[in-house]
Design an enzyme around this catalytic site. Structure first.
Site, PDB file in Angstrom:
ATOM      1  N   ASP A  13      52.527  -9.916  74.984  1.00  0.00           N
ATOM      2  CA  ASP A  13      52.390  -9.429  76.362  1.00  0.00           C
ATOM      3  C   ASP A  13      52.350  -7.908  76.410  1.00  0.00           C
ATOM      4  OD1 ASP A  13      52.664 -12.081  76.856  1.00  0.00           O
ATOM      5  OD2 ASP A  13      54.378 -11.922  78.219  1.00  0.00           O
ATOM      6  N   GLN A  83      64.206 -11.645  71.805  1.00  0.00           N
ATOM      7  CA  GLN A  83      64.140 -12.703  70.800  1.00  0.00           C
ATOM      8  C   GLN A  83      63.541 -13.851  71.595  1.00  0.00           C
ATOM      9  OE1 GLN A  83      63.695 -15.380  68.920  1.00  0.00           O
ATOM     10  NE2 GLN A  83      65.596 -16.211  69.736  1.00  0.00           N
ATOM     11  N   SER A  84      62.246 -14.102  71.417  1.00  0.00           N
ATOM     12  CA  SER A  84      61.517 -14.961  72.360  1.00  0.00           C
ATOM     13  C   SER A  84      61.262 -16.379  71.850  1.00  0.00           C
ATOM     14  CB  SER A  84      60.174 -14.294  72.701  1.00  0.00           C
ATOM     15  OG  SER A  84      59.315 -14.341  71.577  1.00  0.00           O
ATOM     16  N   THR A 126      61.704 -16.363  82.575  1.00  0.00           N
ATOM     17  CA  THR A 126      60.914 -17.425  81.954  1.00  0.00           C
ATOM     18  C   THR A 126      61.160 -18.794  82.584  1.00  0.00           C
ATOM     19  OG1 THR A 126      60.860 -18.795  79.950  1.00  0.00           O
ATOM     20  CG2 THR A 126      62.733 -17.393  80.172  1.00  0.00           C
ATOM     21  N   GLU A 128      61.709 -21.309  80.941  1.00  0.00           N
ATOM     22  CA  GLU A 128      62.743 -21.939  80.113  1.00  0.00           C
ATOM     23  C   GLU A 128      64.104 -21.899  80.836  1.00  0.00           C
ATOM     24  OE1 GLU A 128      62.090 -23.407  77.020  1.00  0.00           O
ATOM     25  OE2 GLU A 128      64.192 -23.839  76.588  1.00  0.00           O
ATOM     26  N   TYR A 153      68.428 -19.543  74.336  1.00  0.00           N
ATOM     27  CA  TYR A 153      67.410 -18.608  74.826  1.00  0.00           C
ATOM     28  C   TYR A 153      67.347 -18.661  76.354  1.00  0.00           C
ATOM     29  CZ  TYR A 153      62.734 -16.933  76.092  1.00  0.00           C
ATOM     30  OH  TYR A 153      61.676 -16.288  76.696  1.00  0.00           O
ATOM     31  N   LYS A 157      68.353 -15.715  79.207  1.00  0.00           N
ATOM     32  CA  LYS A 157      67.394 -15.216  80.202  1.00  0.00           C
ATOM     33  C   LYS A 157      67.909 -15.425  81.629  1.00  0.00           C
ATOM     34  CE  LYS A 157      63.756 -13.665  77.795  1.00  0.00           C
ATOM     35  NZ  LYS A 157      63.031 -12.430  78.022  1.00  0.00           N
TER      36      LYS A 157
HETATM   37  P1  NAP Z   1      56.666 -11.692  71.521  1.00  0.00           P
HETATM   38  O1  NAP Z   1      55.221 -11.692  71.172  1.00  0.00           O
HETATM   39  O2  NAP Z   1      57.627 -12.472  70.704  1.00  0.00           O
HETATM   40  O3  NAP Z   1      57.150 -10.162  71.562  1.00  0.00           O
HETATM   41  C1  NAP Z   1      58.512  -9.820  71.603  1.00  0.00           C
HETATM   42  C2  NAP Z   1      58.633  -8.332  71.406  1.00  0.00           C
HETATM   43  O4  NAP Z   1      60.016  -7.979  71.433  1.00  0.00           O
HETATM   44  C3  NAP Z   1      58.081  -7.835  70.068  1.00  0.00           C
HETATM   45  O5  NAP Z   1      57.389  -6.645  70.315  1.00  0.00           O
HETATM   46  C4  NAP Z   1      59.352  -7.577  69.266  1.00  0.00           C
HETATM   47  O6  NAP Z   1      59.190  -6.586  68.284  1.00  0.00           O
HETATM   48  C5  NAP Z   1      60.271  -7.078  70.368  1.00  0.00           C
HETATM   49  N1  NAP Z   1      61.698  -7.105  69.982  1.00  0.00           N
HETATM   50  C6  NAP Z   1      62.401  -8.179  69.566  1.00  0.00           C
HETATM   51  N2  NAP Z   1      63.646  -7.822  69.284  1.00  0.00           N
HETATM   52  C7  NAP Z   1      63.742  -6.467  69.523  1.00  0.00           C
HETATM   53  C8  NAP Z   1      64.791  -5.507  69.401  1.00  0.00           C
HETATM   54  N3  NAP Z   1      65.983  -5.853  68.956  1.00  0.00           N
HETATM   55  N4  NAP Z   1      64.547  -4.219  69.724  1.00  0.00           N
HETATM   56  C9  NAP Z   1      63.307  -3.851  70.151  1.00  0.00           C
HETATM   57  N5  NAP Z   1      62.284  -4.720  70.277  1.00  0.00           N
HETATM   58  C10 NAP Z   1      62.489  -6.017  69.965  1.00  0.00           C
HETATM   59  O7  NAP Z   1      56.881 -12.167  73.026  1.00  0.00           O
HETATM   60  P2  NAP Z   1      55.816 -12.294  74.222  1.00  0.00           P
HETATM   61  O8  NAP Z   1      55.201 -13.638  74.164  1.00  0.00           O
HETATM   62  O9  NAP Z   1      54.983 -11.087  74.261  1.00  0.00           O
HETATM   63  O10 NAP Z   1      56.797 -12.326  75.467  1.00  0.00           O
HETATM   64  C11 NAP Z   1      57.185 -11.111  76.126  1.00  0.00           C
HETATM   65  C12 NAP Z   1      58.444 -11.379  76.927  1.00  0.00           C
HETATM   66  O11 NAP Z   1      58.213 -12.405  77.876  1.00  0.00           O
HETATM   67  C13 NAP Z   1      59.645 -11.852  76.116  1.00  0.00           C
HETATM   68  O12 NAP Z   1      60.782 -11.311  76.719  1.00  0.00           O
HETATM   69  C14 NAP Z   1      59.642 -13.359  76.284  1.00  0.00           C
HETATM   70  O13 NAP Z   1      60.946 -13.868  76.127  1.00  0.00           O
HETATM   71  C15 NAP Z   1      59.143 -13.480  77.709  1.00  0.00           C
HETATM   72  N6  NAP Z   1      58.379 -14.685  78.060  1.00  0.00           N
HETATM   73  C16 NAP Z   1      57.308 -15.057  77.313  1.00  0.00           C
HETATM   74  C17 NAP Z   1      56.560 -16.152  77.707  1.00  0.00           C
HETATM   75  C18 NAP Z   1      55.364 -16.601  76.927  1.00  0.00           C
HETATM   76  O14 NAP Z   1      54.944 -17.754  77.116  1.00  0.00           O
HETATM   77  N7  NAP Z   1      54.765 -15.762  76.102  1.00  0.00           N
HETATM   78  C19 NAP Z   1      56.921 -16.876  78.876  1.00  0.00           C
HETATM   79  C20 NAP Z   1      57.999 -16.434  79.601  1.00  0.00           C
HETATM   80  C21 NAP Z   1      58.725 -15.329  79.206  1.00  0.00           C
HETATM   81  P3  NAP Z   1      59.153  -6.922  66.687  1.00  0.00           P
HETATM   82  O15 NAP Z   1      57.691  -6.940  66.338  1.00  0.00           O
HETATM   83  O16 NAP Z   1      59.897  -5.800  66.093  1.00  0.00           O
HETATM   84  O17 NAP Z   1      59.833  -8.247  66.491  1.00  0.00           O
HETATM   85  O1  G4F Z   2      55.246 -22.978  71.740  1.00  0.00           O
HETATM   86  P1  G4F Z   2      56.686 -23.234  71.893  1.00  0.00           P
HETATM   87  O2  G4F Z   2      57.574 -22.801  70.787  1.00  0.00           O
HETATM   88  O3  G4F Z   2      57.111 -22.579  73.285  1.00  0.00           O
HETATM   89  P2  G4F Z   2      58.398 -22.772  74.212  1.00  0.00           P
HETATM   90  O4  G4F Z   2      59.556 -23.298  73.468  1.00  0.00           O
HETATM   91  O5  G4F Z   2      57.980 -23.513  75.431  1.00  0.00           O
HETATM   92  O6  G4F Z   2      58.752 -21.255  74.578  1.00  0.00           O
HETATM   93  C1  G4F Z   2      57.743 -20.339  74.983  1.00  0.00           C
HETATM   94  O7  G4F Z   2      57.572 -20.412  76.372  1.00  0.00           O
HETATM   95  C2  G4F Z   2      58.723 -20.021  77.146  1.00  0.00           C
HETATM   96  C3  G4F Z   2      58.337 -20.204  78.623  1.00  0.00           C
HETATM   97  O8  G4F Z   2      58.661 -21.513  79.038  1.00  0.00           O
HETATM   98  C4  G4F Z   2      59.050 -18.587  76.811  1.00  0.00           C
HETATM   99  F1  G4F Z   2      60.088 -18.162  77.563  1.00  0.00           F
HETATM  100  C5  G4F Z   2      59.378 -18.464  75.329  1.00  0.00           C
HETATM  101  O9  G4F Z   2      59.631 -17.099  75.013  1.00  0.00           O
HETATM  102  C6  G4F Z   2      58.184 -18.940  74.526  1.00  0.00           C
HETATM  103  O10 G4F Z   2      57.122 -18.032  74.719  1.00  0.00           O
HETATM  104  O11 G4F Z   2      56.943 -24.790  72.120  1.00  0.00           O
HETATM  105  C7  G4F Z   2      56.278 -25.503  73.141  1.00  0.00           C
HETATM  106  C8  G4F Z   2      56.564 -26.999  72.975  1.00  0.00           C
HETATM  107  C9  G4F Z   2      58.046 -27.331  72.799  1.00  0.00           C
HETATM  108  O12 G4F Z   2      58.332 -28.462  73.566  1.00  0.00           O
HETATM  109  C10 G4F Z   2      58.194 -27.672  71.320  1.00  0.00           C
HETATM  110  O13 G4F Z   2      59.220 -28.595  71.016  1.00  0.00           O
HETATM  111  O14 G4F Z   2      55.924 -27.434  71.762  1.00  0.00           O
HETATM  112  C11 G4F Z   2      56.825 -28.276  71.055  1.00  0.00           C
HETATM  113  N1  G4F Z   2      56.432 -28.260  69.638  1.00  0.00           N
HETATM  114  C12 G4F Z   2      56.012 -29.359  68.945  1.00  0.00           C
HETATM  115  N2  G4F Z   2      55.773 -29.022  67.680  1.00  0.00           N
HETATM  116  C13 G4F Z   2      56.458 -27.210  68.816  1.00  0.00           C
HETATM  117  C14 G4F Z   2      56.038 -27.678  67.566  1.00  0.00           C
HETATM  118  N3  G4F Z   2      56.772 -25.908  69.022  1.00  0.00           N
HETATM  119  C15 G4F Z   2      56.655 -25.053  67.967  1.00  0.00           C
HETATM  120  N4  G4F Z   2      56.926 -23.754  68.161  1.00  0.00           N
HETATM  121  N5  G4F Z   2      56.270 -25.489  66.721  1.00  0.00           N
HETATM  122  C16 G4F Z   2      55.945 -26.786  66.474  1.00  0.00           C
HETATM  123  O15 G4F Z   2      55.615 -27.166  65.347  1.00  0.00           O
END
Ligand code: NAP
Ligand code: G4F
Length: 344
Positions: A13, A83-84, A126, A128, A153, A157
């Site tokens: 993001d 820690q996502s 999120t 979650e 997680y 959040k």
């Molecule tokens: P991501 O790709 O996992 O990116 C997480 C970022 O956080 C990375 O740049 C990571 O840097 C940094 N980070 C982790 N620990 C840190 C620390 N101790 N100090 C400084 N930076 C740190 O996550 P994303 O998908 O872009 O998501 C962005 C945010 O939205 C997160 O807060 C996530 O929980 C939230 N979110 C994501 C989704 C989704 O579906 N993608 C949905 C809802 C909410 P490094 O490269 O150093 O690890």
């Molecule tokens: O892709 P996932 O790991 O995403 P999850 O757990 O939904 O979390 C993501 O979305 C959240 C928003 O709701 C964010 F807050 C969070 O930071 C992250 O971006 O898993 C999606 C689904 C789960 O139900 C998991 O059990 O896929 C299922 N799954 C099945 N096989 C798997 C796998 N997930 C992962 N990562 N790896 C598998 O092999």
């Protein structure tokens, strides 16, 4: 020139948001960990790495964070670092809590103590956080739905989300916790299920024949595209009043459906077969196993169903997604074909 500070700028993001804000003429400051310097591939892919002013720091180091905020005096702060990975949070709950919650408190405290009321603050909430609240009725989740997290997680959040609301209501800070549902893209981390499926199936089709191992195929997610979702973050901070909006597509698909869509788009004919508690998927065309489920990828506690309702965001900030599940998958496949240098 307006200034924006983004934590987690090298994440999925962070990279898309920086790209969007550069187009809107913002000067971008990005906080990263020193150890992350070799993980700037997303910013390189978007061709914006050289336009970012990097700040090195740890999220939970208050003094350092405060010094940087006072030095930069940004107009907007987007706190995306976290820690996502949900599964990892079961093994490392304390770390997850510190990074995802204490860091948010640090930023809120810095804004309050230094009376930085003009800075607008966004933190990444999120879907979650809701856990399995939808239950058997499979309700659409909106801003009023109660939160019942089922992972460390999710709980970290919720704490950050509640603190953000408390600081907004108690001190008048412009602070929002965006409630974003799952969003994916070509730049999604490889541990997440959508990226894992697309990357592996493209490899199986064109190069390495390594079987894909997955966990729960029946959990359902409301998957959108990260490019649409970072637009919502920006709109939340541009609006007159701070509010915690739900951002989702309103459609839900199981992991099995997502896998099947990708497989079919790549020319496989997937057939699923039960093997005791586990399953395999065979490509009918070649009679080869392309996927197996493995206990390793099942979770201690599963969030089985997510579907959001973003009517409020549509009405109040004019947000509407451009991508749907098929255009999202097409975008992810097309990146993987290019990245893996596939000559079709
Ligand atoms: P991501 O790709 O996992 O990116 C997480 C970022 O956080 C990375 O740049 C990571 O840097 C940094 N980070 C982790 N620990 C840190 C620390 N101790 N100090 C400084 N930076 C740190 O996550 P994303 O998908 O872009 O998501 C962005 C945010 O939205 C997160 O807060 C996530 O929980 C939230 N979110 C994501 C989704 C989704 O579906 N993608 C949905 C809802 C909410 P490094 O490269 O150093 O690890
Ligand atoms: O892709 P996932 O790991 O995403 P999850 O757990 O939904 O979390 C993501 O979305 C959240 C928003 O709701 C964010 F807050 C969070 O930071 C992250 O971006 O898993 C999606 C689904 C789960 O139900 C998991 O059990 O896929 C299922 N799954 C099945 N096989 C798997 C796998 N997930 C992962 N990562 N790896 C598998 O092999």
């Amino acid at each position: 020139m307006k200034k924006a500070l983004i934590t987690g700028i090298n994440g999925q993001d962070g990279a898309y948001l920086a790209n969007l804000l550069l187009k809107k003429n913002y000067k971008i400051y990005g906080l990263i960990r020193r150890g992350s310097t070799n993980r700037l591939y997303r910013l390189e892919y978007l061709n914006i790495k050289d336009r970012i002013n990097f700040i090195y720091g740890e999220l939970n180091e208050f003094q350092n964070l405060q010094n940087e905020i006072l030095r930069i005096k940004p107009d907007l702060i987007f706190n995306l670092a976290a820690q996502s990975f949900v599964k990892y949070s079961f093994d490392n709950p304390t770390y997850t809590y510190e990074i995802n919650c204490v860091s948010v408190l640090n930023i809120l405290e810095c804004l309050r103590r230094n009376k930085l009321f003009k800075i607008k603050f966004y933190t990444a909430g999120t879907s979650e956080m809701f856990g399995n609240i939808s239950g058997k009725k499979k309700l659409k989740i909106d801003e009023k739905t109660p939160m019942q997290p089922c992972s460390p997680y999710g709980n970290s959040k919720v704490a950050a989300h509640n603190l953000t609301s408390i600081y907004r209501e108690s001190y008048g800070l412009f602070a929002c916790s965006g409630i974003l549902f799952n969003h994916e893209s070509p730049l999604r981390g490889e541990e997440f299920v959508t990226k894992k499926i697309v990357k592996n199936l493209v490899e199986q089709k064109y190069s390495k024949k390594t079987i894909l191992y997955l966990g729960n195929l029946d959990s359902k997610r409301d998957w959108g595209h990260a490019e649409d979702y970072v637009e919502a973050m920006y709109l939340m901070l541009k609006s007159k009043k701070p509010f915690n909006y739900v951002i989702s597509t309103g459609k839900t698909y199981s992991v099995r459906e997502f896998f099947t869509k990708v497989a079919v788009k790549l020319g496989f004919e997937p057939i699923f077969k039960k093997k005791g508690k586990l399953e395999v998927c065979i490509d009918k065309k070649t009679n080869r196993i392309i996927m197996k489920t493995s206990k390793k990828y099942f979770r201690e506690n599963e969030l089985s169903y997510l579907k959001g309702n973003s009517i409020m965001a549509k009405k109040k900030i004019g947000w509407k997604p451009k991508f749907n599940i098929d255009t999202l998958i097409d975008d992810m496949i097309s990146y993987e074909l290019k990245n893996q240098n596939v000559q079709k």
